[in-house]
Design a protein around this motif. Structure first.
Motif, PDB file in Angstrom:
ATOM      1  N   ILE A  87       0.817  -1.209   0.000  1.00 18.28           N
ATOM      2  CA  ILE A  87       0.000   0.000   0.000  1.00 18.28           C
ATOM      3  C   ILE A  87       0.856   1.268   0.000  1.00 18.28           C
ATOM      4  O   ILE A  87       2.004   1.271   0.477  1.00 18.28           O
ATOM      5  CB  ILE A  87      -0.951   0.052   1.215  1.00 18.28           C
ATOM      6  CG1 ILE A  87      -0.167   0.098   2.530  1.00 18.28           C
ATOM      7  CG2 ILE A  87      -1.906  -1.129   1.199  1.00 18.28           C
ATOM      8  CD1 ILE A  87      -1.053   0.308   3.761  1.00 18.28           C
ATOM      9  N   VAL A  88       0.286   2.322  -0.574  1.00 22.82           N
ATOM     10  CA  VAL A  88       0.824   3.674  -0.416  1.00 22.82           C
ATOM     11  C   VAL A  88       0.265   4.196   0.900  1.00 22.82           C
ATOM     12  O   VAL A  88      -0.942   4.159   1.139  1.00 22.82           O
ATOM     13  CB  VAL A  88       0.387   4.588  -1.575  1.00 22.82           C
ATOM     14  CG1 VAL A  88       0.927   5.996  -1.360  1.00 22.82           C
ATOM     15  CG2 VAL A  88       0.831   4.017  -2.906  1.00 22.82           C
ATOM     16  N   TYR A  89       1.141   4.669   1.780  1.00 23.53           N
ATOM     17  CA  TYR A  89       0.706   5.035   3.134  1.00 23.53           C
ATOM     18  C   TYR A  89       1.165   6.453   3.457  1.00 23.53           C
ATOM     19  O   TYR A  89       2.287   6.686   3.917  1.00 23.53           O
ATOM     20  CB  TYR A  89       1.272   4.041   4.150  1.00 23.53           C
ATOM     21  CG  TYR A  89       0.753   4.250   5.556  1.00 23.53           C
ATOM     22  CD1 TYR A  89      -0.531   3.839   5.907  1.00 23.53           C
ATOM     23  CD2 TYR A  89       1.539   4.851   6.536  1.00 23.53           C
ATOM     24  CE1 TYR A  89      -1.025   4.009   7.185  1.00 23.53           C
ATOM     25  CE2 TYR A  89       1.056   5.046   7.827  1.00 23.53           C
ATOM     26  CZ  TYR A  89      -0.218   4.624   8.143  1.00 23.53           C
ATOM     27  OH  TYR A  89      -0.706   4.806   9.417  1.00 23.53           O
ATOM     28  N   LEU A  90       0.279   7.407   3.175  1.00 17.13           N
ATOM     29  CA  LEU A  90       0.522   8.817   3.481  1.00 17.13           C
ATOM     30  C   LEU A  90      -0.716   9.358   4.194  1.00 17.13           C
ATOM     31  O   LEU A  90      -1.457  10.197   3.656  1.00 17.13           O
ATOM     32  CB  LEU A  90       0.797   9.600   2.196  1.00 17.13           C
ATOM     33  CG  LEU A  90       2.047   9.168   1.404  1.00 17.13           C
ATOM     34  CD1 LEU A  90       2.001   9.737  -0.001  1.00 17.13           C
ATOM     35  CD2 LEU A  90       3.313   9.602   2.132  1.00 17.13           C
ATOM     36  N   PRO A  91      -0.992   8.893   5.410  1.00 18.74           N
ATOM     37  CA  PRO A  91      -2.255   9.210   6.075  1.00 18.74           C
ATOM     38  C   PRO A  91      -2.422  10.679   6.408  1.00 18.74           C
ATOM     39  O   PRO A  91      -3.553  11.139   6.598  1.00 18.74           O
ATOM     40  CB  PRO A  91      -2.203   8.353   7.339  1.00 18.74           C
ATOM     41  CG  PRO A  91      -0.747   8.141   7.605  1.00 18.74           C
ATOM     42  CD  PRO A  91      -0.120   8.038   6.251  1.00 18.74           C
ATOM     43  N   ASN A  92      -1.335  11.423   6.502  1.00 19.07           N
ATOM     44  CA  ASN A  92      -1.482  12.840   6.813  1.00 19.07           C
ATOM     45  C   ASN A  92      -2.287  13.565   5.739  1.00 19.07           C
ATOM     46  O   ASN A  92      -2.918  14.587   6.004  1.00 19.07           O
ATOM     47  CB  ASN A  92      -0.118  13.508   6.973  1.00 19.07           C
ATOM     48  CG  ASN A  92      -0.237  14.922   7.498  1.00 19.07           C
ATOM     49  OD1 ASN A  92      -0.742  15.140   8.598  1.00 19.07           O
ATOM     50  ND2 ASN A  92       0.193  15.903   6.706  1.00 19.07           N
ATOM     51  N   GLY A 106      -4.513  11.731   3.814  1.00 19.07           N
ATOM     52  CA  GLY A 106      -5.639  10.851   3.506  1.00 19.07           C
ATOM     53  C   GLY A 106      -5.350   9.857   2.403  1.00 19.07           C
ATOM     54  O   GLY A 106      -6.269   9.255   1.848  1.00 19.07           O
ATOM     55  N   ILE A 107      -4.085   9.665   2.070  1.00 18.57           N
ATOM     56  CA  ILE A 107      -3.715   8.749   0.984  1.00 18.57           C
ATOM     57  C   ILE A 107      -3.312   7.409   1.587  1.00 18.57           C
ATOM     58  O   ILE A 107      -2.199   7.242   2.094  1.00 18.57           O
ATOM     59  CB  ILE A 107      -2.560   9.323   0.134  1.00 18.57           C
ATOM     60  CG1 ILE A 107      -2.933  10.707  -0.400  1.00 18.57           C
ATOM     61  CG2 ILE A 107      -2.194   8.371  -0.995  1.00 18.57           C
ATOM     62  CD1 ILE A 107      -1.768  11.435  -1.065  1.00 18.57           C
ATOM     63  N   VAL A 108      -4.214   6.465   1.577  1.00 18.21           N
ATOM     64  CA  VAL A 108      -3.959   5.093   2.033  1.00 18.21           C
ATOM     65  C   VAL A 108      -4.655   4.193   1.024  1.00 18.21           C
ATOM     66  O   VAL A 108      -5.877   4.039   1.042  1.00 18.21           O
ATOM     67  CB  VAL A 108      -4.506   4.840   3.451  1.00 18.21           C
ATOM     68  CG1 VAL A 108      -4.206   3.407   3.879  1.00 18.21           C
ATOM     69  CG2 VAL A 108      -3.915   5.828   4.451  1.00 18.21           C
ATOM     70  N   GLN A 109      -3.892   3.616   0.117  1.00 16.09           N
ATOM     71  CA  GLN A 109      -4.493   2.832  -0.949  1.00 16.09           C
ATOM     72  C   GLN A 109      -3.508   1.796  -1.467  1.00 16.09           C
ATOM     73  O   GLN A 109      -2.302   1.893  -1.219  1.00 16.09           O
ATOM     74  CB  GLN A 109      -4.935   3.746  -2.097  1.00 16.09           C
ATOM     75  CG  GLN A 109      -3.790   4.537  -2.735  1.00 16.09           C
ATOM     76  CD  GLN A 109      -4.297   5.610  -3.673  1.00 16.09           C
ATOM     77  OE1 GLN A 109      -5.012   6.524  -3.264  1.00 16.09           O
ATOM     78  NE2 GLN A 109      -3.928   5.511  -4.945  1.00 16.09           N
ATOM     79  N   GLU A 110      -4.046   0.814  -2.140  1.00 13.71           N
ATOM     80  CA  GLU A 110      -3.187  -0.234  -2.677  1.00 13.71           C
ATOM     81  C   GLU A 110      -2.267   0.343  -3.747  1.00 13.71           C
ATOM     82  O   GLU A 110      -2.671   1.201  -4.546  1.00 13.71           O
ATOM     83  CB  GLU A 110      -4.031  -1.371  -3.250  1.00 13.71           C
ATOM     84  CG  GLU A 110      -3.212  -2.584  -3.639  1.00 13.71           C
ATOM     85  CD  GLU A 110      -4.038  -3.852  -3.760  1.00 13.71           C
ATOM     86  OE1 GLU A 110      -3.473  -4.885  -4.150  1.00 13.71           O
ATOM     87  OE2 GLU A 110      -5.255  -3.807  -3.445  1.00 13.71           O
ATOM     88  N   THR A 111      -1.032  -0.126  -3.753  1.00 12.39           N
ATOM     89  CA  THR A 111      -0.054   0.352  -4.715  1.00 12.39           C
ATOM     90  C   THR A 111      -0.473  -0.008  -6.135  1.00 12.39           C
ATOM     91  O   THR A 111      -0.860  -1.148  -6.409  1.00 12.39           O
ATOM     92  CB  THR A 111       1.326  -0.269  -4.420  1.00 12.39           C
ATOM     93  OG1 THR A 111       1.720   0.086  -3.097  1.00 12.39           O
ATOM     94  CG2 THR A 111       2.375   0.227  -5.405  1.00 12.39           C
ATOM     95  N   ASP A 112      -0.419   0.960  -7.001  1.00 13.52           N
ATOM     96  CA  ASP A 112      -0.699   0.732  -8.416  1.00 13.52           C
ATOM     97  C   ASP A 112       0.604   0.315  -9.082  1.00 13.52           C
ATOM     98  O   ASP A 112       1.416   1.148  -9.496  1.00 13.52           O
ATOM     99  CB  ASP A 112      -1.252   2.012  -9.050  1.00 13.52           C
ATOM    100  CG  ASP A 112      -1.722   1.794 -10.482  1.00 13.52           C
ATOM    101  OD1 ASP A 112      -1.329   0.778 -11.083  1.00 13.52           O
ATOM    102  OD2 ASP A 112      -2.473   2.644 -10.988  1.00 13.52           O
ATOM    103  N   LEU A 113       0.809  -0.994  -9.161  1.00 15.06           N
ATOM    104  CA  LEU A 113       2.080  -1.493  -9.689  1.00 15.06           C
ATOM    105  C   LEU A 113       2.272  -1.125 -11.150  1.00 15.06           C
ATOM    106  O   LEU A 113       3.389  -0.887 -11.604  1.00 15.06           O
ATOM    107  CB  LEU A 113       2.145  -3.013  -9.516  1.00 15.06           C
ATOM    108  CG  LEU A 113       2.081  -3.506  -8.058  1.00 15.06           C
ATOM    109  CD1 LEU A 113       2.103  -5.023  -8.023  1.00 15.06           C
ATOM    110  CD2 LEU A 113       3.246  -2.932  -7.258  1.00 15.06           C
ATOM    111  N   ALA A 114       1.172  -1.059 -11.882  1.00 15.06           N
ATOM    112  CA  ALA A 114       1.278  -0.698 -13.296  1.00 15.06           C
ATOM    113  C   ALA A 114       1.763   0.740 -13.456  1.00 15.06           C
ATOM    114  O   ALA A 114       2.597   1.042 -14.315  1.00 15.06           O
ATOM    115  CB  ALA A 114      -0.079  -0.881 -13.974  1.00 15.06           C
TER     116      ALA A 114
END
Length: 450
Positions: free
Chosen positions: A427-432, A434-442
C-alpha cells in the motif's frame, strides 16, 4: 395458575425423554413451586442411577401425590413450548423480585443515574440469559437440502447476509470482502497504522451504504475525525499530490487540523466540505471515542446495546484490550480477554454484523536493510498479543506494518478461514493527506517504461 412445570414433568414420565431437560436448559430454579422442584430433582437423580431412564408412572405418582406435584396425563404440547412458558414465568418472577428488592431504592438514592442504569441493566441481562431456553435445531444433511437452497437464493438476492468490500483490491480478490456475521482481527506493533487502515475499511463500508458503529477506545473524537476528514476528502479529490512521480488525490492536512493551523482559504474549504458530508457519504458513521461524555460502560453487553440502537451493520472495536473484559471463569492467564473475544464473535453472528477488532502484536527485534533502514515486516500470527483466542475466533487475521517516512506499508493475511492466507497487500501510506491505498504497480512500472 398455569401448570406448565407439572405438564413438562408428566410428559417426561410418559415419553421417557429425560434429556429434554438438558436440551432445553431447564433447571430446578425455573419451576414455580417447591413440589415441582422436588419432582425435577427426583427425575434427574433417578435417571442418573438407572442408565438415563425416566421413572415409571407408578413410581412417580407414589412419590408425588397431587398436592405436591400432580401428574397430568396426555400432555400433547411440545417440550419446546412448555420450556418457553416455564422460563418466561421464571424470568418474570426474577424480575419482580429484583424490582421489589429493598436494596434497589438504596442503589437508586446513592448511585448516579448512569451507574444505577448500568447496574440495573446488567442484572436484567443476567435474568434474560438465565431464563432463555437452550433449544438446538439439528440439520439432517441428506434430507434438509431445501433449507440450504433457500439460504443460497436469499444470499443471491442479498437479503440473507451482506458483503462489505474492502478498500484494497487484493483483499477483495483473496477473501471476497467482509461478510456479515464474521469477526476480523487486525494486529500490528504500536504505531504501525492499524487504526488508520481499519478506519479506511470502516469509511469504505459507509461509502457503500453501511451504518458503521465505531468504538474508538484510545483516541479522542477530534483526533479520529481529523483523520477521517483527511481520508474522506482525499476520496473526493479535494487536492492533488505528486509522490515519486505519481499523482494522487489528496485530502486535508491532518496535522494542520490537529494543530488548528490551516491556511484561511483551506479553512473555508474545510467548512464547506463538512457541511456537505451528508451528501458525500451514502451510509452513516456513528462514533464513540475515548473522551465521549458518559462513555463509561465498555462491555460486550453495552456494545450490543449500541448495535441494537443504531442498527449497525459494520462495527469497529479499536482496541479490544481496552474494553471492559468479561469474567475470567477459566482462571487462566489471558482468560478475561479470551472470554471477551468469544463473546464478541458470538455477538457478530447473532447480530449479523461485520465486526473488526484491533489488537497489538508482540514487540520483536526489527529487521534492517544494509543502509540501516527498517524493513517492512508484518507480524506473524504467533505474535498476536494478549490472547490467542482472537486468532482462533476471527475469520481472518490481518497483520499490518507501515513505514510512514517512506510512504508505504503492507497488509498480510495471516489466517484465512475461506482462503487468502499468506497474501500480501502493498500500500501507499501517506495518512497525513488521507492517501492510504493499494499500490498501483502498473503506474509504478510506467515510470520506468515511458
Amino acid at each position: 395458575m398455569a401448570a406448565h412445570g407439572q405438564q413438562l414433568l408428566s410428559k417426561i414420565v410418559d415419553t421417557g425423554d429425560v434429556q429434554a431437560l438438558t436440551r432445553l436448559g431447564v433447571t430446578r430454579t425455573d419451576y414455580a413451586t417447591k413440589g415441582e422442584q422436588q419432582a425435577h430433582d427426583f427425575i434427574v437423580k433417578y435417571a442418573a442411577e438407572n442408565g438415563g431412564a425416566a421413572p415409571s408412572l407408578a413410581t412417580f405418582v407414589a412419590e408425588f401425590p397431587d398436592d405436591v406435584c400432580a401428574y397430568i396425563p396426555g400432555v400433547t404440547d411440545s417440550f419446546e413450548y412448555l420450556a418457553r412458558e416455564i422460563k418466561d414465568a421464571a424470568g418474570k418472577r426474577a424480575t419482580a423480585a429484583l424490582l421489589g428488592d429493598p436494596n434497589m431504592q438504596r442503589d437508586f438514592d446513592e448511585k448516579t443515574t448512569e451507574e444505577f442504569v448500568i447496574s440495573l441493566t446488567r442484572k436484567l441481562e443476567q435474568i434474560r440469559l438465565k431464563t432463555r431456553t437452550k433449544m438446538r435445531t439439528l440439520t439432517d444433511v441428506t434430507s434438509e437440502t431445501d433449507k440450504f437452497l433457500a439460504e443460497y437464493r436469499a444470499r443471491k438476492a442479498g437479503t440473507s447476509f451482506k458483503i462489505w468490500p474492502s478498500k484494497f483490491r487484493t483483499i477483495n480478490d483473496e477473501i471476497g470482502g467482509y461478510f456479515s456475521g464474521n469477526m476480523y482481527a487486525w494486529f500490528g506493533k504500536s504505531g504501525r497504522g492499524k487504526s488508520v487502515i481499519v478506519m479506511e475499511e470502516a469509511i469504505e463500508a459507509a461509502f457503500h451504504g453501511a451504518t458503521v458503529l465505531l468504538w474508538i477506545l484510545e483516541m479522542s473524537e477530534y483526533e479520529w475525525l481529523a483523520r477521517a476528514f483527511s481520508s474522506i476528502s482525499a476520496r473526493s479529490g479535494m487536492f492533488n499530490a505528486r509522490v515519486d512521480g505519481i499523482d494522487y488525490e489528496a485530502g486535508f492536512d491532518n496535522k494542520g487540523m490537529l494543530m488548528g493551523r490551516l491556511a484561511p482559504e483551506i479553512e473555508a474549504q474545510l467548512e464547506t466540505f463538512i457541511a456537505a458530508l451528508n451528501d458525500v457519504i451514502p451510509g452513516r458513521i456513528i462514533l464513540r471515542a475515548t473522551d465521549a461524555e458518559n462513555f463509561v460502560d465498555r462491555s460486550v453487553t453495552a456494545l450490543e446495546a449500541d448495535i441494537a440502537e443504531t442498527n449497525a451493520e459494520v462495527v469497529v472495536v479499536d482496541p479490544i484490550y481496552l474494553m471492559d473484559f468479561e469474567a475470567n471463569t477459566s482462571r487462566v492467564a489471558g482468560g478475561d480477554v479470551a472470554e471477551t473475544s468469544k463473546k464478541l464473535r458470538r455477538l457478530a453472528g447473532r447480530r449479523k454484523a461485520t465486526l473488526h477488532v484491533v489488537t497489538q502484536a508482540d514487540e520483536e527485534d526489527e529487521k534492517e536493510s544494509e543502509d540501516g533502514t527498517r524493513e517492512l515486516c508484518p507480524p506473524k500470527r504467533k505474535a498476536v498479543k494478549k490472547t490467542k483466542a482472537i486468532l482462533e475466533d476471527s475469520t481472518n487475521l490481518l497483520g499490518v506494518d507501515t513505514l510512514n517516512y517512506e510512504g508505504r506499508g503492507v497488509i498480510a493475511i495471516g489466517k484465512g478461514r475461506n482462503g487468502g492466507e499468506g497474501a500480501r497487500v502493498e500500500i501507499v501510506y501517506l495518512p497525513n493527506w488521507g492517501i492510504v491505498q493499494e499500490t498501483d504497480l502498473a503506474a509504478e512500472a510506467a515510470q520506468f517504461n515511458p
